[in-house]
Design a protein around this motif. Structure first.
Motif, PDB file in Angstrom:
ATOM      1  N   ASN A 176      44.611  68.227  30.974  1.00 38.59           N
ATOM      2  CA  ASN A 176      44.040  67.011  30.365  1.00 38.59           C
ATOM      3  C   ASN A 176      44.841  65.791  30.823  1.00 38.59           C
ATOM      4  OD1 ASN A 176      46.278  66.595  28.421  1.00 38.59           O
ATOM      5  ND2 ASN A 176      45.464  68.435  27.426  1.00 38.59           N
ATOM      6  N   GLY A 177      44.352  64.620  30.459  1.00 40.79           N
ATOM      7  CA  GLY A 177      45.004  63.398  30.904  1.00 40.79           C
ATOM      8  C   GLY A 177      46.342  63.153  30.235  1.00 40.79           C
ATOM      9  N   THR A 178      46.478  63.622  29.007  1.00 39.48           N
ATOM     10  CA  THR A 178      47.747  63.443  28.293  1.00 39.48           C
ATOM     11  C   THR A 178      48.855  64.221  29.014  1.00 39.48           C
ATOM     12  OG1 THR A 178      46.416  63.363  26.278  1.00 39.48           O
ATOM     13  CG2 THR A 178      48.793  63.518  25.989  1.00 39.48           C
ATOM     14  N   LEU A 229      49.980  62.476  32.231  1.00 35.28           N
ATOM     15  CA  LEU A 229      50.970  61.417  32.005  1.00 35.28           C
ATOM     16  C   LEU A 229      52.351  61.999  31.712  1.00 35.28           C
ATOM     17  CD1 LEU A 229      48.684  59.161  29.794  1.00 35.28           C
ATOM     18  CD2 LEU A 229      49.793  58.392  31.900  1.00 35.28           C
ATOM     19  N   THR A 289      45.393  50.539  23.802  1.00 33.02           N
ATOM     20  CA  THR A 289      44.967  51.660  24.636  1.00 33.02           C
ATOM     21  C   THR A 289      44.731  52.855  23.731  1.00 33.02           C
ATOM     22  OG1 THR A 289      45.690  53.162  26.429  1.00 33.02           O
ATOM     23  CG2 THR A 289      47.414  52.279  25.040  1.00 33.02           C
ATOM     24  N   SER A 334      47.264  58.308  23.828  1.00 34.97           N
ATOM     25  CA  SER A 334      47.932  59.256  24.747  1.00 34.97           C
ATOM     26  C   SER A 334      48.962  58.610  25.654  1.00 34.97           C
ATOM     27  CB  SER A 334      46.896  59.937  25.640  1.00 34.97           C
ATOM     28  OG  SER A 334      46.056  60.733  24.879  1.00 34.97           O
ATOM     29  N   VAL A 353      47.900  50.416  31.882  1.00 31.96           N
ATOM     30  CA  VAL A 353      46.628  51.150  31.753  1.00 31.96           C
ATOM     31  C   VAL A 353      45.525  50.274  32.344  1.00 31.96           C
ATOM     32  CG1 VAL A 353      44.976  52.136  30.101  1.00 31.96           C
ATOM     33  CG2 VAL A 353      47.437  52.197  29.596  1.00 31.96           C
ATOM     34  N   ASP A 372      48.227  54.499  34.474  1.00 36.76           N
ATOM     35  CA  ASP A 372      47.312  55.274  33.638  1.00 36.76           C
ATOM     36  C   ASP A 372      45.895  54.837  34.030  1.00 36.76           C
ATOM     37  OD1 ASP A 372      45.633  56.345  31.727  1.00 36.76           O
ATOM     38  OD2 ASP A 372      47.002  56.017  30.046  1.00 36.76           O
ATOM     39  N   ALA A 393      43.147  56.628  33.502  1.00 31.83           N
ATOM     40  CA  ALA A 393      42.235  57.535  32.795  1.00 31.83           C
ATOM     41  C   ALA A 393      40.858  56.935  32.546  1.00 31.83           C
ATOM     42  CB  ALA A 393      42.861  57.949  31.460  1.00 31.83           C
ATOM     43  N   GLN A 394      40.762  55.585  32.585  1.00 34.15           N
ATOM     44  CA  GLN A 394      39.461  54.952  32.308  1.00 34.15           C
ATOM     45  C   GLN A 394      38.908  54.257  33.551  1.00 34.15           C
ATOM     46  OE1 GLN A 394      39.552  52.478  28.789  1.00 34.15           O
ATOM     47  NE2 GLN A 394      40.478  54.073  27.533  1.00 34.15           N
ATOM     48  N   SER A 430      42.341  61.149  33.390  1.00 31.41           N
ATOM     49  CA  SER A 430      41.734  62.099  32.442  1.00 31.41           C
ATOM     50  C   SER A 430      40.342  62.394  32.969  1.00 31.41           C
ATOM     51  CB  SER A 430      41.617  61.453  31.059  1.00 31.41           C
ATOM     52  OG  SER A 430      40.721  62.207  30.248  1.00 31.41           O
ATOM     53  N   TYR A 458      38.239  63.955  30.820  1.00 30.25           N
ATOM     54  CA  TYR A 458      37.565  64.263  29.558  1.00 30.25           C
ATOM     55  C   TYR A 458      36.061  64.008  29.768  1.00 30.25           C
ATOM     56  CZ  TYR A 458      36.621  64.281  24.561  1.00 30.25           C
ATOM     57  OH  TYR A 458      36.125  64.586  23.328  1.00 30.25           O
ATOM     58  N   LYS A 460      34.481  60.496  30.367  1.00 30.12           N
ATOM     59  CA  LYS A 460      35.033  59.559  31.346  1.00 30.12           C
ATOM     60  C   LYS A 460      34.040  59.354  32.501  1.00 30.12           C
ATOM     61  CE  LYS A 460      39.167  58.950  29.551  1.00 30.12           C
ATOM     62  NZ  LYS A 460      39.013  58.946  28.099  1.00 30.12           N
ATOM     63  N   GLU A 479      38.106  69.983  28.755  1.00 28.45           N
ATOM     64  CA  GLU A 479      39.308  69.168  28.979  1.00 28.45           C
ATOM     65  C   GLU A 479      39.802  69.322  30.416  1.00 28.45           C
ATOM     66  OE1 GLU A 479      40.747  67.347  26.557  1.00 28.45           O
ATOM     67  OE2 GLU A 479      39.785  68.129  24.748  1.00 28.45           O
ATOM     68  N   ALA A 480      40.237  68.236  31.018  1.00 27.38           N
ATOM     69  CA  ALA A 480      40.850  68.297  32.355  1.00 27.38           C
ATOM     70  C   ALA A 480      41.527  66.966  32.656  1.00 27.38           C
ATOM     71  CB  ALA A 480      39.809  68.599  33.428  1.00 27.38           C
ATOM     72  N   TYR A 528      40.067  49.552  20.702  1.00 24.91           N
ATOM     73  CA  TYR A 528      40.540  50.463  19.673  1.00 24.91           C
ATOM     74  C   TYR A 528      40.837  49.613  18.449  1.00 24.91           C
ATOM     75  CZ  TYR A 528      40.684  53.517  23.637  1.00 24.91           C
ATOM     76  OH  TYR A 528      40.307  54.245  24.734  1.00 24.91           O
TER      77      TYR A 528
HETATM   78  C1  LIG Z   1      43.848  55.245  28.680  1.00 26.51           C
HETATM   79  C2  LIG Z   1      43.903  56.729  28.439  1.00 26.51           C
HETATM   80  N1  LIG Z   1      45.031  57.393  28.698  1.00 26.51           N
HETATM   81  C3  LIG Z   1      45.133  58.714  28.516  1.00 26.51           C
HETATM   82  C4  LIG Z   1      44.080  59.454  28.044  1.00 26.51           C
HETATM   83  C5  LIG Z   1      44.276  60.905  27.759  1.00 26.51           C
HETATM   84  O1  LIG Z   1      43.397  61.767  28.377  1.00 26.51           O
HETATM   85  P1  LIG Z   1      42.967  63.145  27.698  1.00 26.51           P
HETATM   86  O2  LIG Z   1      42.086  62.853  26.551  1.00 26.51           O
HETATM   87  O3  LIG Z   1      42.271  63.856  28.830  1.00 26.51           O
HETATM   88  O4  LIG Z   1      44.207  63.851  27.300  1.00 26.51           O
HETATM   89  C6  LIG Z   1      42.869  58.820  27.773  1.00 26.51           C
HETATM   90  C7  LIG Z   1      41.713  59.568  27.277  1.00 26.51           C
HETATM   91  O5  LIG Z   1      41.045  59.240  26.368  1.00 26.51           O
HETATM   92  C8  LIG Z   1      42.780  57.412  27.966  1.00 26.51           C
HETATM   93  O6  LIG Z   1      41.651  56.739  27.698  1.00 26.51           O
END
Ligand SMILES: Cc1ncc(COP(=O)(O)O)c(C=O)c1O
Length: 383
Positions: A66-68, A71, A92, A95, A138, A164, A166-167, A188, A190, A193, A200-201, A320
């Protein structure tokens, strides 16, 4: 001519519409994985890693769970750990900060830019201390951060820049894809995305051989050769099925992002001048990939606007509502209301409207007309 505005349901995101359009391809790819029982890592993941590295323009991509984790492993592979500070954004998904905490470092937050909602590079400069080890910006909502000043700060002070992304799969900054500018980029995959798996990936991208080798080891129990565990590792492997699906979907990413750009331009055009509404900034380089289309409304109006739109079949989100440093989990860091005036204002006013590549023109008209209608009927607190 304006289409008829028959009532409709417009979700925030419609994964079925996208997946249905390429079902033959992903089901054949999954079938290959299952028929050979290649469930964890395996050839499909390796294929995707190669295609994704080529796509981003780096030497290595490493598929993780996953994206977490992406990182966390990236920070660890860059030797960020206890006693270190990492400068990041308060606005953000949580994660970004989790990963800093997982490696034992301390997140240090600075306010965001009022136009892009990304981290403000001028404030980053002021937050650097002898303990600072890394900067973790990010690319929020699909738009690249202003990386040039961040990269020069990193070079000046000997810091590591980790993106980051992920988006922002496929977004550009100065002609190069995001993820390829810093020492490491993290994604991420997810399902929701711009490039989403069937579960999850995540992925780490880098052209730094040592970082790639370490992330590759860390994700697989830190094995350097079978049954030789060289440090405390993780099970953070990407599943074979996710690699297969992502490899298929990657071929469509540019097309899907282009559709998002068209939809964003259309929404801007249709919503221009709507009372009490602040539209997202125009991206002159056209490199934004519109993971989310976020407008700002007067804080007093947000709840009623969202309720009214829901009653008319238009789904919305808030990305958020609470800044990360104000989450109970980070209360111990001691940040106070007023520390991040721009981010606090954005968090209290942001509303995400439907955005995905399969939106139809009729849906876009419908969403814009409903937003205008709801706002027209609402009284601004400032009025
Ligand atoms: C900005 C950002 N960072 C990190 C993540 C973490 O990714 P994941 O949900 O795959 O762990 C996300 C996912 O929502 C994200 O939007």
């Amino acid at each position: 001519m304006q289409p008829t505005l028959a009532p409709q349901n417009v979700p925030l995101l419609d994964l079925n519409a996208q997946n249905g359009s390429i079902q033959n391809e992903w089901s054949a790819a999954i079938e290959t994985v299952t028929s050979k029982s290649q469930f964890a890592l395996g050839p499909a993941v390796r294929r995707f890693e190669q295609s994704f590295a080529d796509y981003v323009g780096v030497d290595h991509a490493i598929g993780v769970n996953n994206g977490t984790s992406a990182l966390q492993l990236a920070l660890q592979a860059c030797d960020v750990g206890p006693g270190d500070e990492v400068i990041t954004t308060p606005h953000t998904w949580i994660s970004t900060s989790w990963a800093i905490s997982y490696v034992g470092a301390k997140p240090v937050y600075v306010d965001i830019d009022p136009t892009t909602y990304n981290i403000n590079p001028e404030l980053v400069a002021a937050a650097i201390t002898p303990k600072t080890k890394a900067i973790l910006p990010v690319h929020l909502y699909g738009q690249a951060c202003d990386l040039e000043p961040l990269l020069s700060l990193a070079e000046q002070h000997g810091l590591t820049l980790i993106e980051d992304a992920a988006q922002a799969h496929g977004a550009y900054y100065q002609g190069k894809r995001v993820g390829s500018h810093g020492r490491v980029g993290c994604f991420s995959f997810y399902p929701g995305k711009n490039l989403g798996a069937f579960g999850e990936a995540g992925g780490v991208v880098t052209s730094d051989q040592a970082v790639a080798d370490r992330v590759r080891r860390l994700r697989d129990h830190a094995q350097d050769g079978r049954h030789n565990h060289v440090e405390i590792g993780y099970n953070a492997r990407m599943e074979g099925i996710q690699g297969a699906v992502l490899d298929v979907k990657l071929r469509y990413l540019d097309e899907w992002n282009a559709a998002r750009r068209r939809h964003a331009a259309r929404l801007r055009e249709l919503l221009e001048g709507a009372a009490g509404l602040q539209l997202p900034a125009v991206d002159s380089a056209d490199s934004h990939v519109w993971h989310l289309f976020v407008v700002l409304v007067d804080g007093q109006l947000r709840t009623t606007l969202r309720e009214d739109l829901a009653n008319r079949g238009v789904a919305t989100g808030v990305h958020y509502p609470t800044l990360v440093p104000f989450q109970p989990a980070y209360a111990h860091l001691g940040y106070q209301r007023g520390d991040f005036p721009v981010a606090e204002s954005v968090a209290s006013r942001c509303v995400s409207l439907p955005m995905y590549s399969e939106l139809t023109d009729e849906q876009l008209w419908y969403v814009a007309a409903q937003v205008r209608d709801c706002l027209g009927g609402a009284k601004s607190a400032a009025a």
